[in-house]
Design a protein around this motif. Structure first.
Motif, PDB file in Angstrom:
ATOM      1  N   SER A  14      -0.115   5.052  11.456  1.00  6.63           N
ATOM      2  CA  SER A  14      -0.680   4.174  10.319  1.00  6.63           C
ATOM      3  C   SER A  14       0.320   3.416   9.381  1.00  6.63           C
ATOM      4  CB  SER A  14      -1.668   4.852   9.239  1.00  6.63           C
ATOM      5  OG  SER A  14      -2.600   5.492  10.188  1.00  6.63           O
ATOM      6  N   THR A  32       0.765  -1.223   0.130  1.00 11.03           N
ATOM      7  CA  THR A  32      -0.252  -0.152  -0.009  1.00 11.03           C
ATOM      8  C   THR A  32       0.834   1.132   0.093  1.00 11.03           C
ATOM      9  OG1 THR A  32      -1.764  -1.132   1.150  1.00 11.03           O
ATOM     10  CG2 THR A  32      -1.623   1.327   1.497  1.00 11.03           C
ATOM     11  N   GLY A  61      -7.555   2.278   5.261  1.00  8.69           N
ATOM     12  CA  GLY A  61      -8.312   1.069   5.667  1.00  8.69           C
ATOM     13  C   GLY A  61      -7.102   0.067   6.285  1.00  8.69           C
ATOM     14  N   GLY A  62      -6.138   0.351   6.161  1.00  9.99           N
ATOM     15  CA  GLY A  62      -5.035  -0.755   6.788  1.00  9.99           C
ATOM     16  C   GLY A  62      -3.575  -0.094   6.890  1.00  9.99           C
ATOM     17  N   THR A  88      -6.451   8.022   6.281  1.00 14.07           N
ATOM     18  CA  THR A  88      -6.127   6.574   6.808  1.00 14.07           C
ATOM     19  C   THR A  88      -7.683   5.866   6.811  1.00 14.07           C
ATOM     20  OG1 THR A  88      -6.583   7.585   9.138  1.00 14.07           O
ATOM     21  CG2 THR A  88      -4.223   7.656   8.229  1.00 14.07           C
ATOM     22  N   GLN A  89      -8.890   6.440   7.119  1.00 22.57           N
ATOM     23  CA  GLN A  89      -9.863   5.651   6.943  1.00 22.57           C
ATOM     24  C   GLN A  89     -10.029   4.979   5.599  1.00 22.57           C
ATOM     25  OE1 GLN A  89     -12.575   8.291   8.482  1.00 22.57           O
ATOM     26  NE2 GLN A  89     -12.376   7.689  10.693  1.00 22.57           N
ATOM     27  N   ALA A  90      -9.687   5.955   4.593  1.00 20.13           N
ATOM     28  CA  ALA A  90      -9.815   5.331   3.179  1.00 20.13           C
ATOM     29  C   ALA A  90      -8.855   4.267   2.665  1.00 20.13           C
ATOM     30  CB  ALA A  90      -9.698   6.428   2.431  1.00 20.13           C
TER      31      ALA A  90
END
Ligand SMILES: C[S@@+](CC[C@H](N)C(=O)[O-])C[C@H]1O[C@@H](n2cnc3c(N)ncnc32)[C@H](O)[C@@H]1O
Length: 256
Positions: A173, A65, A146-147, A142-144
């Motif tokens: 994150s 990512t 998701g990891g 960070t929510q988008a």
């Protein structure tokens, strides 16, 4: 162009002619130049790809990512960037995201910028609009995602307080052994820079020497988290000929 810059340019060209310019041979340097990012080897570019090529080589085929903050340089719009983000003209390209998409065939890529990139469509890339100095916008990012993030590259406003706010919000994150990069530590736009801000590269140099991380823009908890979870910091020069002092312009932060 000033004499010092001309001399710097001549030295870089002379080294390149003698085969010392490692980035000339690099795949990332070629891709940066091809897509029009200023990270590559074009005249006045920073040549950060000489560092990235070594840093990312072993990750190239992995399902990583990758997040980049700051998607495109536009000299004519500099006055609007980093302030209110109200520029009404949507961007139609994101050169560095195109470069990462080509370099990392299996990566999931996220871009984040204060300007409107909603018209840019690049496969395996999602782009969010937001301000890197706004913690709520960074939380949306960070929510988008998701990891955990394997590599985060911050090439946004370059204002010291923005760099530190983004680091404070996003470092938790980053995956263990992940990489957090900050570009252009050597140059701050005086319209956005706070007079009282300690430069991010000075904060990182202090960490290298004393092992402490102190930022006036972060909470005690955020500072302690970074100090406790930062394994090492490397600083590299930009090789741009645009400014006289471009030492320690790129920070590479490795998480424990
Ligand atoms: C130097 S350019 C990025 C260049 C690009 N990464 C490349 O290599 O081609 C900087 C970008 O940061 C964005 N930016 C400026 N201030 C920002 C902020 N506060 N939050 C998020 N992005 C910002 C600008 O809109 C601009 O697109």
């Amino acid at each position: 162009m000033r004499v010092k810059q001309l001399v710097k340019r001549a030295v870089i060209d002379a080294l390149a002619n003698q085969g010392y310019s490692l980035e000339r041979m690099s795949e990332l340097g070629r891709l940066a130049d091809l897509h029009g990012s200023d990270k590559g080897t074009r005249m006045s570019a920073h040549r950060y790809t000489r560092v990235y090529d070594r840093l990312f080589h072993s990750l190239r085929s992995e399902h990583i990512t990758f997040v980049e903050i700051g998607l495109m340089r536009r000299e004519s719009r500099r006055a609007s960037t980093g302030t209110d983000g109200t520029n009404p003209v949507p961007m139609n390209r994101a050169p560095s995201l195109e470069m990462w998409r080509n370099y990392f065939p299996n990566a999931t890529i996220f871009g984040f910028d204060i300007d409107d990139f909603s018209s840019v469509k690049i496969d395996r890339c999602a782009i969010l609009r937001g301000d890197m100095s706004c913690v709520d916008d960074l939380r949306r990012l960070t929510q988008a995602v998701g990891g955990p993030i394997d590599v985060l590259l911050e090439d946004g406003s370059h204002a010291s307080h923005h760099q530190q706010i983004a680091l404070g919000s996003l470092f938790p994150s980053i995956r263990s052994k992940g990489i957090y990069l900050i570009e252009d530590l050597h140059w701050q736009d005086e319209r956005f820079e706070k007079a009282e801000a300690v430069k991010t590269k000075d904060i990182l140099r202090r960490f290298q020497v004393e092992g402490v991380f102190v930022s006036q823009f972060l909470s005690q908890e955020q500072q302690a988290y970074i100090q406790d979870n930062l394994e090492r910091v490397w600083l590299f020069d930009s090789l741009t000929s645009e400014v006289d002092d471009s030492t320690d312009a790129l920070a590479v932060l490795i998480k424990k």
